[in-house]
Scaffold this active site. Structure first.
Site, short mmCIF file in Angstrom:
data_model
loop_
_atom_site.label_atom_id
_atom_site.label_comp_id
_atom_site.label_asym_id
_atom_site.label_seq_id
_atom_site.Cartn_x
_atom_site.Cartn_y
_atom_site.Cartn_z
N GLN A 78 -0.85 39.76 19.96
CA GLN A 78 -1.72 38.57 19.99
C GLN A 78 -2.35 38.83 18.28
O GLN A 78 -2.51 37.61 17.83
CB GLN A 78 -2.79 38.98 20.87
N PHE A 79 -2.58 39.75 17.82
CA PHE A 79 -3.00 39.85 16.27
C PHE A 79 -2.27 41.17 15.92
O PHE A 79 -2.08 42.30 16.87
CB PHE A 79 -4.53 40.06 16.25
N ALA A 80 -1.79 40.96 14.49
CA ALA A 80 -1.34 42.23 14.02
C ALA A 80 -2.02 43.52 13.96
O ALA A 80 -1.80 44.50 14.03
CB ALA A 80 -0.99 42.00 12.49
N ASP A 81 -3.34 43.39 14.00
CA ASP A 81 -4.33 44.46 13.92
C ASP A 81 -4.01 45.23 15.36
O ASP A 81 -4.28 46.44 15.23
CB ASP A 81 -5.91 43.94 14.26
N PHE A 82 -3.66 44.57 16.50
CA PHE A 82 -3.65 45.44 17.76
C PHE A 82 -2.37 46.08 17.89
O PHE A 82 -2.12 46.93 18.85
CB PHE A 82 -3.90 44.22 19.01
N GLU A 119 -0.28 47.44 24.49
CA GLU A 119 0.64 47.21 23.36
C GLU A 119 1.58 48.63 23.52
O GLU A 119 2.68 48.24 22.92
CB GLU A 119 -0.22 47.34 22.22
N HIS A 179 -9.23 41.35 13.12
CA HIS A 179 -8.21 40.04 13.54
C HIS A 179 -7.82 39.65 11.93
O HIS A 179 -7.53 38.46 12.12
CB HIS A 179 -9.12 39.05 14.03
#
Lengths: 321, 344
Positions: free
Chosen positions: A80-84, A58, A125
């Site tokens: 892929q997910f906001a968390d990442f 990222e 996630h």
């Protein structure tokens, strides 16, 4: 014929790629696979060389986007997910967000963050990231709640000369539908009155708009007229529309799916308290997720985030104040 | 031989060997004397914030600058005054950024080594180590998408920066995309005060190139001719489609991390070792031994550069400083998206 929130995001990207040769998409699994959620389905085939798989990096994804923006391109980065996005946080807040201010060179990067909770997704996630990015100068933060906004605001995000954090809510991906894509749209920075009312203003955004409208419908059966303001973009934040609504109702409830400490709901209340204190007939209230990581099990998850039922309860209490 | 306005002569790639050594020496000398001037101004209290010198790294840095063309990309780090000047940065802009002139490239919004011209390929570093490498990748990636070829991007870092995740991510990314990136690591033995024994455990940092699929190069960073040969080779390999290259230069930082740091932690034995040799003195000895200059010529050049620097400092000291009342106080380039809130 109907189109989902997710399909609208796919269509907006297809149109951006078609209309502007400067646009490309870079992210994990976005190429031939079409993305973890299929938001880039078939785009790699339709636009060869412009929809590219990235390594699981990222930080480097965002750094590459900033370099490409310096060269005049308009990258769309799919996290892929906001968390990442926290892994790419440094490049977003220190590189992308400071570039224009430091050098006078704009940084037109769109970062798509599939955000928010869905049952069973757990602590990593499910996160809402809008408050943390809105805190940084130099970023625009969008939180579309409708199919139409998902489409028009993503197109506008790509056209904006500044870095845009586009928070698309995963809970809305499949079940939210519209008859067709919009021809016109409110511009970024303008809030929308999702439901008119005169007794209480609920200010909210993203998936919580639907919980709040459902709550307002339930309260309508009891005779209460609840106004729901959909912020659409949390930064810039349309304080004027919020204050005008509070001027009509005298009561304010802010609802957000993010955690309670600070954040968008606190910001809205701070602005109304300092700029519209005399408009309030009761102390303004907030309703947020609980102050824990997002739980996995549906029993816990449904009790963690605000629901229509929780909004009804908070609104009733405020209406009686 | 030295130009009044630093910059690369056209067709520099063919100006190999002796002429290039003299050209690079000129930028080393400018950088050293400019750094000395900044140190003096710092001690006189004329500079806000820190001063970070490149003493001991001028040969490596200048070799990068003279190996690049105007159309290339360069992301220098804190000890790259020589490379910046060789890539085309005017001395006066370096002075402006240290003295906070409103006419400088960052207009007082950022200072000291944080300066550049992104659209001209000289990227302004942020302080987070390793973060500029993937930005260079992005510039190279974008140019390839636009159909432009034949360019190279160089990013520099100290050995301490190789411990970051950003370094790993960016080199892996460059290798996957087969970008013409040259990653130059100055192994100057200390990251601030941390010695190599607490920074990495491999025998040779250049060995990491194999893990990424990059070309590997080691060089004696104290030797100008060696740096010119090795950097030149790495740059041309990348330019000709050979993929990303990793260059690791061994040398010793001949100063503190910044001018606030007396570097008392550096072992005198290390200073007395071959690593501790001063690359500028070695370069002068090289020019003399190769009869590229004589002692009189070296003295003339030195005095000429002192004059250039004094002129730049005098000019900048007369320039306006940033004005908080005319500052726009917005970080956005889109005026319509500024919040009213910002103006309160």
């Amino acid at each position: 014929m109907s189109i989902t929130y997710l399909e609208a995001i796919r269509e907006a990207q297809a149109r951006a790629l078609k209309d502007d040769p400067r646009v490309f998409i870079y992210g994990q699994d976005v190429g031939a696979f079409g993305g973890a959620f299929k938001a880039t389905k078939n785009l790699a085939k339709e636009f060869p060389g412009r929809v590219l798989d990235s390594p699981i990096s990222e930080d480097a994804m965002m750094g590459l986007a900033v370099g490409a923006a310096i060269e005049g391109l308009r990258p769309i980065i799919e996290m892929q997910f906001a968390d990442f996005s926290t892994v790419g946080f440094n490049q977003i807040v220190n590189q992308a967000a400071t570039l224009f201010w430091r050098t006078n060179v704009p940084c037109p990067v769109t970062v798509r963050l599939p955000c928010g909770g869905t049952s069973g997704s757990g602590p990593f996630h499910s996160q809402m990231m809008e408050a943390i990015y809105a805190h940084y100068p130099g970023l625009i933060v969008l939180t579309p709640a409708t199919v139409e906004d998902a489409y028009s605001m993503l197109l506008e995000a790509v056209a904006i000369d500044d870095p845009v954090i586009f928070c698309e809510h995963k809970f809305l991906y499949y079940h939210l539908k519209a008859d067709k894509l919009p021809d016109t749209a409110l511009p970024v920075g303008k809030a929308r009155i999702a439901r008119e009312g005169r007794d209480l203003t609920i200010v909210t955004y993203s998936a919580m708009v639907h919980e709040c409208v459902a709550a307002a419908n339930e309260l309508a059966s009891e005779g209460w007229q609840i106004e729901v303001v959909d912020l659409r973009s949390v930064k810039p934040l349309d304080t004027d529309t919020v204050i005008a609504s509070v001027a009509r109702t005298g009561r304010l409830l802010c609802v957000g799916e993010a955690w309670p400490w600070g954040g968008v709901t606190a910001e809205v209340i701070a602005r109304v308290a300092s700029e519209g204190y005399e408009l309030l007939d009761a102390p303004p209230q907030r309703l947020n997720a609980r102050n824990t990581p997002v739980p996995y099990h549906p029993n816990l998850w449904t009790a963690h985030r605000p629901t229509a039922r929780a909004v009804v309860s908070a609104a009733r209490k405020l209406l009686r104040t | 031989m030295l130009e009044t306005v630093p910059g690369l002569p056209a067709g520099d790639a063919t100006a190999l060997g002796r002429e290039k050594a003299v050209l690079a020496y000129g930028f080393m000398l400018r950088a050293r004397l400019l750094d000395d001037k900044f140190a003096t101004l710092y001690r006189a209290g004329k500079i806000h914030g820190g001063v970070f010198l490149g003493r001991g790294q001028e040969a490596l840095s200048a070799a990068i600058g003279v190996s690049l063309r105007d159309s290339d990309v360069f992301a220098p780090l804190i000890r790259d005054a020589a490379g910046r000047l060789a890539f085309g940065e005017p001395i006066v802009d370096a002075v402006r950024n240290y003295l906070g002139s409103a006419l400088g490239p960052m207009r007082g919004r950022d200072g000291n080594v944080h300066r550049g011209y992104p659209r001209e390929g000289l990227l302004p570093m942020i302080s987070h180590l390793g973060a500029m490498i993937s930005v260079v990748n992005g510039v190279l990636f974008a140019r390839r998408l636009k159909g432009q070829t034949g360019m190279v991007g160089v990013a520099t870092l100290g050995e301490g920066g190789t411990s970051t995740g950003a370094f790993h991510e960016a080199l892996n990314q460059a290798s996957i995309e087969k970008l013409p990136l040259v990653m130059v690591v100055a192994n100057n033995q200390f990251a601030y005060s941390t010695p190599n024994s607490r920074q990495f455990a491999c025998d040779n940092l250049a060995d990491r190139a194999l893990g990424y699929g990059m070309g590997a190069h080691n060089v004696d960073g104290t030797s100008l001719p060696d740096c010119l040969a090795t950097i030149g080779q790495a740059v041309e390999t990348a330019r000709n489609g050979g993929g990303p290259q990793l260059v690791v230069a061994s040398l010793l930082r001949l100063c503190g991390h910044g001018e606030h740091d007396d570097a008392g932690y550096i072992d005198p034995k290390l200073k007395a070792s071959p690593l501790g040799r001063d690359c500028l003195k070695l370069a002068e000895e090289y020019l003399l031994s190769q009869k590229l200059a004589d002692a009189a010529q070296l003295a003339v050049w030195r005095s000429q550069v002192v004059g250039e620097i004094e002129e730049a400092v005098n000019q900048v000291q007369r320039e306006p400083t940033p004005d908080p009342f005319t500052e726009k106080w917005t970080a956005l380039s889109s005026p319509h998206l500024n919040e009213m809130h910002d103006e309160i």
